[in-house]
Design an enzyme around this catalytic site. Structure first.
Site, mmCIF file in Angstrom:
data_model
loop_
_atom_site.group_PDB
_atom_site.id
_atom_site.type_symbol
_atom_site.label_atom_id
_atom_site.label_comp_id
_atom_site.label_asym_id
_atom_site.label_seq_id
_atom_site.Cartn_x
_atom_site.Cartn_y
_atom_site.Cartn_z
ATOM 1 C CB CYS A 163 -0.943 -0.011 1.200
ATOM 2 S SG CYS A 163 -1.974 -1.500 1.221
ATOM 3 C CG HIS A 303 -1.631 4.574 5.266
ATOM 4 N ND1 HIS A 303 -1.704 4.385 3.908
ATOM 5 C CD2 HIS A 303 -1.708 3.327 5.814
ATOM 6 C CE1 HIS A 303 -1.815 3.089 3.630
ATOM 7 N NE2 HIS A 303 -1.823 2.427 4.779
ATOM 8 C CD GLU A 314 -1.062 7.910 9.202
ATOM 9 O OE1 GLU A 314 -0.696 8.657 8.276
ATOM 10 O OE2 GLU A 314 -2.120 7.230 9.156
ATOM 11 C CE LYS A 335 -5.487 4.322 2.411
ATOM 12 N NZ LYS A 335 -4.605 5.475 2.675
ATOM 13 C CG HIS A 340 -6.367 0.772 1.593
ATOM 14 N ND1 HIS A 340 -5.477 1.355 0.723
ATOM 15 C CD2 HIS A 340 -5.607 0.175 2.560
ATOM 16 C CE1 HIS A 340 -4.258 1.133 1.145
ATOM 17 N NE2 HIS A 340 -4.312 0.421 2.255
ATOM 18 C CG PHE A 400 0.207 -5.992 4.376
ATOM 19 C CD1 PHE A 400 -0.227 -5.216 5.435
ATOM 20 C CD2 PHE A 400 -0.668 -6.937 3.861
ATOM 21 C CE1 PHE A 400 -1.495 -5.363 5.967
ATOM 22 C CE2 PHE A 400 -1.947 -7.105 4.379
ATOM 23 C CZ PHE A 400 -2.360 -6.311 5.431
#
Length: 412
Positions: A163, A303, A314, A335, A340, A400
């Site tokens: 991502c 994010h 975050e 998002k 996403h 990831f």
């Protein structure tokens, strides 16, 4: 030799809330949600536990000519649609092919092509598998399609860092332009992975929201009752070029790409480092490269996927960089509207960040009913005015594998 300034002169997007970049931006400011119930027979066929996602508003095979669409996986189709829009928006730059580069990313690549081919092999035998299967499923297919369409011969590179992919692609483009490898680069990312296997897999790892009865309110970053992300799809592209090249051709400049940072957590394959140590280093690197301090930052596109662990990590990363000032900076978690887009999400959010600087308003974060008290950021369900004077914003992406990428933009 001085480092050239790099600017953005074109944008394009195909997203769950708009068929183009301007349409997506307008819908974002209006608080539209792109999450909808999936109308596919495979949802009930496989008894999927999650029955909704944020599919792109415009199907790419309805935009492209049929002969070109059928030779491309949906991920590459989206990439080509977004790239064409960005290129036209930039005024179709007159640049030598050897000075035009492509940095285009994806997180997963041609998953539809791969799994359709597997079904064909099992059901009909090897002779019925399409000869274009491998060129369509390979992760670099999108970059190749864009480069061939535009005649880009400087290079065509692909990064696949989950991502964080398309934010990293923009950082790579910035570095490549500064190194003099090209005068113009089209950068971005794409994803079309709303497929039974990915929905089942993300659901199995408890990563997806289960709000099947209320899709439009399922993606709720920073809300105390957030329960996972919503899968999205689409692509976004940006035309980057040296300021010298842009001014020489009289191009409209959206923003300056001021700096970028890429780091790795080296912690866990799916979970973020709990204190956000890798993420905070990426933010610091982006600001350092931009020659900026934390006091210069006026907006953050986070994010913020709407997962319980990711959002808090975050926040801790941002708190460690900005200190208490983080509570005064307008933060947007877009998002909530788009879902996403995995490998395509960073480029789309980069566009939103650029347009926030242009219009001097941070877009809203929808679906925030009760804000998590452990994440006391400055969030709003309505746009927030950014004020007068120079603006500097950052856009964060984490993936990831512990991939972190941050890009900083300055107002033009």
């Amino acid at each position: 030799m001085s480092t050239p300034r790099i600017v953005v002169t074109g944008i394009g997007a195909s997203s769950p809330i708009g068929a183009t970049a301007p349409e997506s931006w307008t819908a974002l400011l209006e608080g539209v949600s792109g999450a909808r119930t999936l109308e596919h027979d495979w949802v009930s066929k496989y008894e999927l536990p999650v029955t909704f996602a944020a599919e792109a508003l415009a199907r790419p095979d309805t935009v492209l000519e049929r002969p070109e669409a059928k030779r491309l996986d949906p991920a590459s189709q989206f990439a080509l649609v977004a790239a064409r829009e960005a290129w036209a928006d930039a005024g179709t730059p007159d640049v030598a092919p050897e000075r035009l580069g492509v940095d285009f990313a994806t997180g997963i690549g041609g998953v539809w092509t791969l799994l359709d081919a597997w079904d064909t092999l099992r059901e009909k035998g090897p002779r019925r598998v399409m000869p274009m299967t491998v060129p369509m499923l390979m992760p670099n297919a999108a970059a190749a399609a864009v480069s061939m369409h535009l005649g880009a011969r400087a290079y065509a590179r692909t990064v696949a860092s989950a991502c964080a992919s398309s934010t990293e692609a923009i950082v790579n483009a910035l570095e490549h332009l500064r190194l003099g490898l090209a005068d113009v680069v089209i950068a971005g990312g794409t994803e079309s992975a709303i497929h039974p296997i990915t929905v089942a897999s993300f659901a199995s790892m408890q990563a997806l929201s289960r709000r099947n009865d209320d899709p439009s309110h399922a993606s709720r970053p920073y809300s105390v009752d957030r329960d996972g992300f919503v899968m999205g799809e689409g692509a976004a592209a940006l035309v980057l070029e040296t300021e010298e090249h842009a001014l020489a051709r009289g191009a409209t400049i959206y923003a300056v790409v001021a700096g970028g940072g890429v780091t790795a957590d080296s912690y866990h394959i799916t979970a973020p480092e709990p204190e956000g140590l890798g993420a905070s280093r990426a933010v610091r690197l982006a600001l350092e490269q931009a020659g900026a301090s934390v006091d210069d930052v006026t907006h953050i596109n986070a994010h913020a996927t709407s997962t319980p662990t990711g959002d808090i990590a975050e926040y801790r990363a941002l708190l460690s960089v900005f200190g208490d000032r983080i509570h005064d900076i307008p933060v947007s978690a877009t998002k909530g509207s788009t879902g996403h887009l995995l490998g395509g999400t960073g480029a789309l959010e980069a566009i939103f960040t650029i347009l926030a600087l242009r219009d001097r308003q941070a877009p809203p974060t929808i679906n925030l009913t009760t804000q998590d008290p452990d994440i006391p950021l400055r969030i709003s369900g309505e746009p927030i005015a950014l004020g007068d004077g120079p603006q500097l914003a950052i856009s964060n992406s984490f993936g990831f594998g512990g991939h972190n990428a941050v890009v900083a933009f300055a107002s033009a």
